[in-house]
Scaffold this motif. Structure first.
Motif, PDB file in Angstrom:
ATOM      1  N   ALA A 569     -67.754  26.332 -51.106  1.00  0.00           N
ATOM      2  CA  ALA A 569     -66.091  24.454 -51.337  1.00  0.00           C
ATOM      3  C   ALA A 569     -67.647  23.215 -51.264  1.00  0.00           C
ATOM      4  O   ALA A 569     -67.492  23.025 -52.702  1.00  0.00           O
ATOM      5  CB  ALA A 569     -66.504  24.894 -50.050  1.00  0.00           C
ATOM      6  N   PHE A 570     -69.054  23.494 -51.147  1.00  0.00           N
ATOM      7  CA  PHE A 570     -69.766  22.470 -52.127  1.00  0.00           C
ATOM      8  C   PHE A 570     -70.553  22.955 -53.182  1.00  0.00           C
ATOM      9  O   PHE A 570     -70.628  21.842 -53.778  1.00  0.00           O
ATOM     10  CB  PHE A 570     -71.161  23.218 -50.858  1.00  0.00           C
ATOM     11  CG  PHE A 570     -70.570  22.996 -48.873  1.00  0.00           C
ATOM     12  CD1 PHE A 570     -69.840  21.756 -49.086  1.00  0.00           C
ATOM     13  CD2 PHE A 570     -71.835  23.504 -48.253  1.00  0.00           C
ATOM     14  CE1 PHE A 570     -69.978  21.588 -47.835  1.00  0.00           C
ATOM     15  CE2 PHE A 570     -72.221  22.766 -47.322  1.00  0.00           C
ATOM     16  CZ  PHE A 570     -71.095  21.974 -46.176  1.00  0.00           C
ATOM     17  N   LEU A 571     -70.024  24.243 -53.365  1.00  0.00           N
ATOM     18  CA  LEU A 571     -70.753  24.426 -54.808  1.00  0.00           C
ATOM     19  C   LEU A 571     -69.332  24.335 -56.152  1.00  0.00           C
ATOM     20  O   LEU A 571     -69.497  25.013 -56.761  1.00  0.00           O
ATOM     21  CB  LEU A 571     -71.063  25.956 -54.659  1.00  0.00           C
ATOM     22  CG  LEU A 571     -72.980  25.641 -53.983  1.00  0.00           C
ATOM     23  CD1 LEU A 571     -72.970  27.675 -54.240  1.00  0.00           C
ATOM     24  CD2 LEU A 571     -73.358  25.117 -54.341  1.00  0.00           C
ATOM     25  N   GLY A 572     -68.074  23.986 -55.106  1.00  0.00           N
ATOM     26  CA  GLY A 572     -66.786  24.609 -56.229  1.00  0.00           C
ATOM     27  C   GLY A 572     -67.417  23.302 -57.761  1.00  0.00           C
ATOM     28  O   GLY A 572     -66.904  24.150 -59.172  1.00  0.00           O
ATOM     29  N   HIS A 573     -68.531  22.687 -58.387  1.00  0.00           N
ATOM     30  CA  HIS A 573     -68.284  21.611 -58.957  1.00  0.00           C
ATOM     31  C   HIS A 573     -69.454  22.978 -60.240  1.00  0.00           C
ATOM     32  O   HIS A 573     -69.814  22.103 -60.790  1.00  0.00           O
ATOM     33  CB  HIS A 573     -69.052  20.229 -59.139  1.00  0.00           C
ATOM     34  CG  HIS A 573     -70.612  20.878 -58.848  1.00  0.00           C
ATOM     35  ND1 HIS A 573     -70.515  20.877 -56.994  1.00  0.00           N
ATOM     36  CD2 HIS A 573     -71.209  20.622 -58.627  1.00  0.00           C
ATOM     37  CE1 HIS A 573     -71.338  21.060 -56.689  1.00  0.00           C
ATOM     38  NE2 HIS A 573     -72.432  20.433 -57.920  1.00  0.00           N
ATOM     39  N   GLU A 574     -70.442  23.525 -59.243  1.00  0.00           N
ATOM     40  CA  GLU A 574     -71.004  24.524 -60.270  1.00  0.00           C
ATOM     41  C   GLU A 574     -70.517  25.635 -60.952  1.00  0.00           C
ATOM     42  O   GLU A 574     -69.099  26.215 -61.214  1.00  0.00           O
ATOM     43  CB  GLU A 574     -72.431  25.268 -58.966  1.00  0.00           C
ATOM     44  CG  GLU A 574     -73.019  24.144 -58.587  1.00  0.00           C
ATOM     45  CD  GLU A 574     -74.152  22.971 -59.772  1.00  0.00           C
ATOM     46  OE1 GLU A 574     -74.058  24.222 -60.734  1.00  0.00           O
ATOM     47  OE2 GLU A 574     -73.910  21.845 -59.287  1.00  0.00           O
ATOM     48  N   ASP A 575     -71.525  25.937 -62.708  1.00  0.00           N
ATOM     49  CA  ASP A 575     -71.801  27.143 -63.153  1.00  0.00           C
ATOM     50  C   ASP A 575     -71.109  28.515 -61.922  1.00  0.00           C
ATOM     51  O   ASP A 575     -71.776  28.874 -61.215  1.00  0.00           O
ATOM     52  CB  ASP A 575     -72.624  27.316 -64.118  1.00  0.00           C
ATOM     53  CG  ASP A 575     -72.149  28.700 -64.858  1.00  0.00           C
ATOM     54  OD1 ASP A 575     -71.644  28.895 -66.109  1.00  0.00           O
ATOM     55  OD2 ASP A 575     -73.013  29.488 -65.001  1.00  0.00           O
ATOM     56  N   GLU A 576     -70.054  29.533 -62.711  1.00  0.00           N
ATOM     57  CA  GLU A 576     -69.975  30.404 -61.792  1.00  0.00           C
ATOM     58  C   GLU A 576     -70.739  31.692 -61.459  1.00  0.00           C
ATOM     59  O   GLU A 576     -71.223  31.929 -61.002  1.00  0.00           O
ATOM     60  CB  GLU A 576     -69.052  31.025 -62.385  1.00  0.00           C
ATOM     61  CG  GLU A 576     -67.159  30.660 -62.306  1.00  0.00           C
ATOM     62  CD  GLU A 576     -67.177  30.689 -60.897  1.00  0.00           C
ATOM     63  OE1 GLU A 576     -67.020  30.967 -59.612  1.00  0.00           O
ATOM     64  OE2 GLU A 576     -66.068  29.032 -60.398  1.00  0.00           O
ATOM     65  N   VAL A 577     -71.856  31.637 -62.809  1.00  0.00           N
ATOM     66  CA  VAL A 577     -72.808  32.604 -62.577  1.00  0.00           C
ATOM     67  C   VAL A 577     -74.133  32.092 -61.541  1.00  0.00           C
ATOM     68  O   VAL A 577     -74.902  32.463 -60.511  1.00  0.00           O
ATOM     69  CB  VAL A 577     -73.554  32.547 -63.835  1.00  0.00           C
ATOM     70  CG1 VAL A 577     -75.131  33.621 -64.078  1.00  0.00           C
ATOM     71  CG2 VAL A 577     -72.687  33.002 -64.898  1.00  0.00           C
ATOM     72  N   ILE A 578     -74.436  30.400 -61.685  1.00  0.00           N
ATOM     73  CA  ILE A 578     -75.357  29.977 -60.776  1.00  0.00           C
ATOM     74  C   ILE A 578     -74.771  30.449 -59.181  1.00  0.00           C
ATOM     75  O   ILE A 578     -75.781  30.554 -58.136  1.00  0.00           O
ATOM     76  CB  ILE A 578     -75.372  28.327 -61.296  1.00  0.00           C
ATOM     77  CG1 ILE A 578     -76.143  28.436 -62.559  1.00  0.00           C
ATOM     78  CG2 ILE A 578     -76.173  27.503 -60.008  1.00  0.00           C
ATOM     79  CD1 ILE A 578     -76.205  26.973 -63.028  1.00  0.00           C
ATOM     80  N   LYS A 579     -73.059  30.613 -59.133  1.00  0.00           N
ATOM     81  CA  LYS A 579     -72.347  30.095 -57.892  1.00  0.00           C
ATOM     82  C   LYS A 579     -73.268  31.132 -57.240  1.00  0.00           C
ATOM     83  O   LYS A 579     -73.429  31.663 -55.963  1.00  0.00           O
ATOM     84  CB  LYS A 579     -71.269  29.626 -57.952  1.00  0.00           C
ATOM     85  CG  LYS A 579     -70.183  29.278 -56.630  1.00  0.00           C
ATOM     86  CD  LYS A 579     -69.155  29.559 -56.495  1.00  0.00           C
ATOM     87  CE  LYS A 579     -68.796  28.195 -57.196  1.00  0.00           C
ATOM     88  NZ  LYS A 579     -67.561  27.610 -56.721  1.00  0.00           N
ATOM     89  N   GLU A 580     -72.449  32.578 -58.227  1.00  0.00           N
ATOM     90  CA  GLU A 580     -73.153  33.571 -57.733  1.00  0.00           C
ATOM     91  C   GLU A 580     -74.339  33.947 -57.220  1.00  0.00           C
ATOM     92  O   GLU A 580     -74.463  34.771 -56.029  1.00  0.00           O
ATOM     93  CB  GLU A 580     -72.097  35.294 -59.039  1.00  0.00           C
ATOM     94  CG  GLU A 580     -71.991  36.241 -57.960  1.00  0.00           C
ATOM     95  CD  GLU A 580     -70.982  36.533 -57.347  1.00  0.00           C
ATOM     96  OE1 GLU A 580     -70.813  37.169 -56.247  1.00  0.00           O
ATOM     97  OE2 GLU A 580     -69.915  35.914 -57.292  1.00  0.00           O
ATOM     98  N   ASN A 581     -74.572  33.773 -58.340  1.00  0.00           N
ATOM     99  CA  ASN A 581     -76.501  34.077 -57.913  1.00  0.00           C
ATOM    100  C   ASN A 581     -77.282  33.542 -56.754  1.00  0.00           C
ATOM    101  O   ASN A 581     -77.196  33.934 -55.414  1.00  0.00           O
ATOM    102  CB  ASN A 581     -77.350  33.732 -58.706  1.00  0.00           C
ATOM    103  CG  ASN A 581     -77.029  34.694 -60.593  1.00  0.00           C
ATOM    104  OD1 ASN A 581     -76.697  35.219 -60.244  1.00  0.00           O
ATOM    105  ND2 ASN A 581     -77.575  33.735 -61.201  1.00  0.00           N
ATOM    106  N   LEU A 582     -76.829  31.876 -56.497  1.00  0.00           N
ATOM    107  CA  LEU A 582     -76.806  31.404 -55.126  1.00  0.00           C
ATOM    108  C   LEU A 582     -76.470  31.771 -53.618  1.00  0.00           C
ATOM    109  O   LEU A 582     -76.516  32.186 -52.617  1.00  0.00           O
ATOM    110  CB  LEU A 582     -76.595  29.942 -54.934  1.00  0.00           C
ATOM    111  CG  LEU A 582     -77.210  28.557 -54.077  1.00  0.00           C
ATOM    112  CD1 LEU A 582     -78.940  29.277 -53.754  1.00  0.00           C
ATOM    113  CD2 LEU A 582     -77.175  27.748 -54.382  1.00  0.00           C
ATOM    114  N   LEU A 583     -75.051  32.234 -53.852  1.00  0.00           N
ATOM    115  CA  LEU A 583     -74.992  33.380 -53.092  1.00  0.00           C
ATOM    116  C   LEU A 583     -75.152  34.471 -52.421  1.00  0.00           C
ATOM    117  O   LEU A 583     -75.737  34.503 -51.196  1.00  0.00           O
ATOM    118  CB  LEU A 583     -72.955  33.416 -53.261  1.00  0.00           C
ATOM    119  CG  LEU A 583     -71.514  32.036 -52.896  1.00  0.00           C
ATOM    120  CD1 LEU A 583     -70.665  32.298 -53.748  1.00  0.00           C
ATOM    121  CD2 LEU A 583     -72.376  32.147 -51.642  1.00  0.00           C
ATOM    122  N   ASN A 584     -75.534  35.137 -53.271  1.00  0.00           N
ATOM    123  CA  ASN A 584     -76.217  36.843 -53.191  1.00  0.00           C
ATOM    124  C   ASN A 584     -77.706  35.681 -52.411  1.00  0.00           C
ATOM    125  O   ASN A 584     -77.747  36.939 -51.211  1.00  0.00           O
ATOM    126  CB  ASN A 584     -75.894  36.929 -54.790  1.00  0.00           C
ATOM    127  CG  ASN A 584     -75.087  37.648 -54.845  1.00  0.00           C
ATOM    128  OD1 ASN A 584     -74.275  37.774 -54.417  1.00  0.00           O
ATOM    129  ND2 ASN A 584     -75.094  37.931 -56.042  1.00  0.00           N
TER     130      ASN A 584
END
Length: 592
Positions: A569-584
């Protein structure tokens, strides 16, 4: 006052004096001929004279400062650090053992038994935040004790306790030196600072004259809260003498000589407004400004603290009158009933709802006072001709970030500064008048706003307190939940859990995409106890306890159902790739 359940602690402290100070042997290990002026001076040289002023953390600094030191100097330093931490409960035994291992390389299984007994309570933030100077205090004390013991050939533990008491009182109250006159030059470098160690050691050396309270601020809060019980000459006494005198008065009133300021619930309610050890805390802010705001990420106990503070503040002010205090101690009643008012704000909450105006009711527009006016009327009934006998009311405005505050407040800005004064709101004859006994506590989730962007009129009328992730609060939450449910999560697993959370939030704070306002609040991590208990029941574990970090275990479940969705939810505005990498990356840290 001496407590029977703390006998192992008193015995351990006596053993420190007998074994280490008098016999010069190691209390921690089996080494002999450990305490000697040469090695104490070497430890002081490494830690004090060669102080590392870099930005490195404490552990890295100490490691570097003692890199070339002798093994005996390191062992003496370990005794000073042990003295700093052994008696307090807000440092885990695992962490205490870890300190010793870092200093001398001895693991827990090789340490002497009984060196970490039951603790006397939390020492407060000052004890931890001031760690460098607290350990310098311990090193200098050891230096003085060693010199005095050798010069006087003393082998009596009681005499050396008197020496410790004189050492502490000299630094705390600038009292005269008697036994320690010849050692003033060793003690002088410590003057001009306050030390939690003074309070800890004063209690351990003479529990009949001192309370088990490490924090000067806590002692001051007790004095402030129960000042109506004091004699006219109270201000001429030391803070410890005043607390002791207050204890005697309360003991007489409640007919209990053995009560404890921390454990007696109705007494603790009066003075202890929370775990923070601050010189200017939220209660004082509410008294001074009458309006405060708690802001920060979700899950950081802002609403909980608002309710707790409201109750404490009302009671604290109520018993300023001696007759009320005496009555309360004899028959503790909930005088906060109907004096705490809670408004949950939301996007559809309007000025008319809050202050007043025309509202649609049964098809007609009706001139209606708002919630604030109604609350003001209730508070006004508790005003007194003697201002000191006013009974406070508190209004909690929850989630202020969800409304346009400038529109919602309107004339309230002026009314907050001009208490007990009618201010017209421009709608017929409706007037807003905020009585002097109404106090306001607001909460805001920082992710929805920037403090710097808030209307200046609002900012200057409130005092602001940031609420972020608090590791000590998480420990308290989990400890309470584990006790209530008889959960048996292993200590080592919990320490790993706490460590990983600290690393997770540190990473969140450091990331450009997130930052300080996106820390994960401690309340979210408290769910680990319920998940752990459910896993035990579902998977049929009967004896196994160390499954917190198993594959698809409690930590993994907490990440999947709670922590990951929050970060997404915090990263809702971010690019999906960036979001996925950061979540990992964050998942690896959390489950490390």
């Amino acid at each position: 006052m001496k407590r029977e359940f703390l006998n192992p602690l008193y015995t351990c402290f006596d053993n420190f004096i007998l074994e280490y100070v008098i016999s010069k042997k190691s209390l921690l290990t089996n080494e002999v001929a450990v305490l000697d002026s040469t090695f104490i001076i070497e430890a002081i040289t490494c830690f004090v004279d060669n102080y590392d002023e870099s930005s490195a953390n404490f552990e890295e600094k100490v490691k570097g400062q003692f890199a070339e030191a002798s093994a005996t100097a390191k062992l003496n330093f370990a005794h000073a650090e042990w003295l700093w931490c052994f008696a307090v409960g807000d440092i885990s035994q695992w962490r205490k053992e870890h300190y010793i291992f870092n200093r001398i390389g001895v693991e827990a299984k090789d340490l002497n038994t009984g060196i970490f007994p039951i603790t006397f309570g939390h020492a407060g933030q000052w004890h931890t935040n001031n760690k460098y100077w607290e350990i310098v205090f311990c090193l200098r004390l050891v230096q003085v004790l060693d010199a005095y013991q050798k010069d006087s050939s003393v082998s009596d533990v009681k005499i050396l306790k008197d020496v410790i008491e004189e050492f502490c009182n000299y630094l705390k109250y600038n009292s005269n030196l008697d036994k320690l006159k010849g050692y003033a030059s060793i003690i002088e470098p410590l003057k001009g600072r306050k030390y939690a160690m003074s309070n800890i050691l004063l209690y351990l050396t003479n529990p009949d004259k001192h309370e088990r309270i490490a924090s000067d601020n806590h002692k001051q809060k007790i004095v402030n809260s129960f000042s109506s019980l004091e004699d006219d000459n109270a201000k001429e006494k030391t803070i410890d003498e005043r607390v002791l005198s207050i204890r005697a008065k309360i003991s007489s009133l409640i007919k209990d000589e053995n009560f404890d300021f921390y454990d007696h619930s109705s007494i603790k309610k009066v003075w202890n407004t929370g775990d923070d050890d601050l010189e200017f805390d939220e209660l004082q802010a509410l008294l001074f400004k009458k309006a405060v705001v708690f802001y920060g990420p979700p899950g950081t106990s802002k609403t909980y603290k608002a309710k707790e503070l409201s109750s404490s503040y009302i009671l604290n002010q109520y018993i300023k009158d001696k007759s009320r205090l005496v009555e309360y101690l004899a028959n503790p009643e909930d005088i906060t009933q109907n004096r705490i008012h809670h408004l949950q704000l939301h996007a559809n909450y309007t000025y008319e709802n809050f202050v007043g105006g025309y509202l649609l009711k049964k098809g007609d527009t009706v001139l209606t006072p708002g919630s604030l006016m109604t609350i003001c009327d209730k508070a006004r009934k508790d005003l007194n001709d003697n201002i000191h006998l006013d009974i406070p009311h508190v209004l909690i405005l929850d989630e202020m970030n969800r409304v346009d505050l400038s529109k919602l407040f309107g004339e309230v800005f002026s009314a907050l500064e001009q208490r007990d004064y009618d201010i017209s709101i421009g709608v017929e004859d409706l007037k807003i008048n905020i009585p002097r006994n109404l106090h306001i506590i607001g909460t805001m989730n920082e992710i929805d706003f920037s403090v710097e962007q808030i209307d200046f009129a609002l900012r200057r009328r409130f005092l602001w307190f940031f609420y972020g992730y608090r590791p000590e609060r998480l420990r308290d939450i989990i400890h309470q939940k584990a006790n209530d449910s008889s959960s048996k999560i292993l200590k080592d697993d919990l320490e790993r859990f706490y460590s990983n959370i600290n690393l997770l939030n540190a990473q969140i704070v450091s990331r450009e995409e997130l930052g300080k306002m996106y820390e994960i609040g401690h309340a979210f991590f408290g769910d680990i106890v319920a998940i752990y208990n459910q896993c035990r029941n579902i998977k049929g574990y009967s004896r196994k306890n160390n499954f917190l970090f198993d594959k698809n275990g409690p930590a993994q479940i907490l990440w999947s159902i709670s922590i990951k969705p929050i970060v997404e939810a915090f990263l809702g505005h971010e690019d999906e790739v960036i979001k996925e990498n950061l979540l990992n990356d964050l998942q690896k840290i959390f489950l490390k």
